[in-house]
Design a protein around this motif. Structure first.
Motif, PDB file in Angstrom:
ATOM      1  N   ASP A  22      13.322 -24.241  11.476  1.00 49.47           N
ATOM      2  CA  ASP A  22      12.581 -24.343  10.219  1.00 49.47           C
ATOM      3  C   ASP A  22      11.090 -24.086  10.448  1.00 49.47           C
ATOM      4  O   ASP A  22      10.444 -23.386   9.658  1.00 49.47           O
ATOM      5  N   MET A  23      10.542 -24.624  11.524  1.00 46.78           N
ATOM      6  CA  MET A  23       9.128 -24.424  11.830  1.00 46.78           C
ATOM      7  C   MET A  23       8.842 -22.954  12.126  1.00 46.78           C
ATOM      8  O   MET A  23       7.797 -22.431  11.739  1.00 46.78           O
ATOM      9  N   LEU A  24       9.760 -22.283  12.798  1.00 44.72           N
ATOM     10  CA  LEU A  24       9.579 -20.864  13.072  1.00 44.72           C
ATOM     11  C   LEU A  24       9.591 -20.068  11.773  1.00 44.72           C
ATOM     12  O   LEU A  24       8.788 -19.154  11.586  1.00 44.72           O
ATOM     13  N   CYS A  25      10.475 -20.419  10.854  1.00 43.22           N
ATOM     14  CA  CYS A  25      10.509 -19.749   9.544  1.00 43.22           C
ATOM     15  C   CYS A  25       9.181 -19.936   8.815  1.00 43.22           C
ATOM     16  O   CYS A  25       8.639 -18.972   8.255  1.00 43.22           O
ATOM     17  N   VAL A  26       8.645 -21.133   8.825  1.00 41.88           N
ATOM     18  CA  VAL A  26       7.358 -21.399   8.181  1.00 41.88           C
ATOM     19  C   VAL A  26       6.262 -20.566   8.841  1.00 41.88           C
ATOM     20  O   VAL A  26       5.429 -19.956   8.164  1.00 41.88           O
ATOM     21  N   THR A  27       6.267 -20.512  10.156  1.00 46.81           N
ATOM     22  CA  THR A  27       5.278 -19.724  10.896  1.00 46.81           C
ATOM     23  C   THR A  27       5.354 -18.257  10.501  1.00 46.81           C
ATOM     24  O   THR A  27       4.321 -17.610  10.274  1.00 46.81           O
ATOM     25  N   LEU A  28       6.559 -17.737  10.410  1.00 48.58           N
ATOM     26  CA  LEU A  28       6.721 -16.332  10.029  1.00 48.58           C
ATOM     27  C   LEU A  28       6.283 -16.082   8.595  1.00 48.58           C
ATOM     28  O   LEU A  28       5.640 -15.072   8.302  1.00 48.58           O
ATOM     29  N   ILE A  29       6.594 -17.005   7.692  1.00 47.04           N
ATOM     30  CA  ILE A  29       6.160 -16.871   6.293  1.00 47.04           C
ATOM     31  C   ILE A  29       4.634 -16.870   6.223  1.00 47.04           C
ATOM     32  O   ILE A  29       4.032 -16.026   5.557  1.00 47.04           O
ATOM     33  N   LEU A  30       3.998 -17.801   6.929  1.00 45.95           N
ATOM     34  CA  LEU A  30       2.536 -17.867   6.919  1.00 45.95           C
ATOM     35  C   LEU A  30       1.907 -16.648   7.595  1.00 45.95           C
ATOM     36  O   LEU A  30       0.753 -16.319   7.327  1.00 45.95           O
ATOM     37  N   SER A  31       2.661 -15.972   8.439  1.00 45.21           N
ATOM     38  CA  SER A  31       2.188 -14.750   9.089  1.00 45.21           C
ATOM     39  C   SER A  31       2.373 -13.529   8.201  1.00 45.21           C
ATOM     40  O   SER A  31       1.940 -12.436   8.547  1.00 45.21           O
ATOM     41  N   GLY A  32       3.063 -13.701   7.071  1.00 46.56           N
ATOM     42  CA  GLY A  32       3.218 -12.622   6.112  1.00 46.56           C
ATOM     43  C   GLY A  32       4.578 -11.959   6.078  1.00 46.56           C
ATOM     44  O   GLY A  32       4.744 -10.926   5.432  1.00 46.56           O
ATOM     45  N   VAL A  33       5.572 -12.528   6.754  1.00 44.02           N
ATOM     46  CA  VAL A  33       6.912 -11.935   6.721  1.00 44.02           C
ATOM     47  C   VAL A  33       7.491 -12.071   5.320  1.00 44.02           C
ATOM     48  O   VAL A  33       7.423 -13.140   4.698  1.00 44.02           O
ATOM     49  N   LYS A  34       8.034 -10.970   4.823  1.00 39.06           N
ATOM     50  CA  LYS A  34       8.680 -10.974   3.511  1.00 39.06           C
ATOM     51  C   LYS A  34       9.982 -11.776   3.609  1.00 39.06           C
ATOM     52  O   LYS A  34      10.684 -11.723   4.616  1.00 39.06           O
ATOM     53  N   GLU A  35      10.289 -12.508   2.551  1.00 38.41           N
ATOM     54  CA  GLU A  35      11.510 -13.327   2.531  1.00 38.41           C
ATOM     55  C   GLU A  35      12.761 -12.474   2.764  1.00 38.41           C
ATOM     56  O   GLU A  35      13.682 -12.883   3.457  1.00 38.41           O
ATOM     57  N   SER A  36      12.754 -11.268   2.230  1.00 38.43           N
ATOM     58  CA  SER A  36      13.913 -10.385   2.373  1.00 38.43           C
ATOM     59  C   SER A  36      14.108  -9.904   3.815  1.00 38.43           C
ATOM     60  O   SER A  36      15.185  -9.434   4.166  1.00 38.43           O
ATOM     61  N   SER A  37      13.073 -10.039   4.630  1.00 37.57           N
ATOM     62  CA  SER A  37      13.149  -9.600   6.025  1.00 37.57           C
ATOM     63  C   SER A  37      13.241 -10.768   7.005  1.00 37.57           C
ATOM     64  O   SER A  37      13.180 -10.558   8.215  1.00 37.57           O
ATOM     65  N   MET A  38      13.383 -11.984   6.486  1.00 37.57           N
ATOM     66  CA  MET A  38      13.293 -13.170   7.338  1.00 37.57           C
ATOM     67  C   MET A  38      14.306 -13.174   8.482  1.00 37.57           C
ATOM     68  O   MET A  38      13.947 -13.415   9.637  1.00 37.57           O
ATOM     69  N   GLN A  39      15.568 -12.924   8.204  1.00 35.48           N
ATOM     70  CA  GLN A  39      16.571 -12.999   9.274  1.00 35.48           C
ATOM     71  C   GLN A  39      16.310 -11.948  10.345  1.00 35.48           C
ATOM     72  O   GLN A  39      16.393 -12.240  11.536  1.00 35.48           O
TER      73      GLN A  39
END
Length: 77
Positions: A22-39
């Motif tokens: 979950d923390m890695l997902c938050v880090t990626l979101i805050l880094s600008g990763v699009k939700e559609s590209s998360m996986q």
């Protein structure tokens, strides 16, 4: 160590693993990763980890994010 204690430790490790994910997902979101590209971004981030590195701290995480942005700019908004 008894079986109950082993089971308890296994459950604790699983919970910590979920929290780290979950923390890695938050880090990626805050880094600008699009939700559609998360996986895909998660997979690429994990693939980019240096398995031979004994230390893994803030600087290594930031470097891996920088590398991810360079190699996979399409993940980012």
């Amino acid at each position: 160590m008894n079986k109950d204690r082993i089971k308890e430790l296994e459950e604790e490790v699983e919970e910590l693993s979920i929290q780290l994910s979950d923390m890695l997902c938050v880090t990626l979101i805050l880094s600008g990763v699009k939700e559609s590209s998360m996986q895909e971004a998660l997979d690429a981030y994990i693939d980019g980890l240096d398995e031979q590195s004994v230390e893994y701290g803030v600087n290594e995480i930031l470097q891996n994010l920088k590398q991810l942005k360079q190699t996979h700019p399409h993940f980012f908004a």
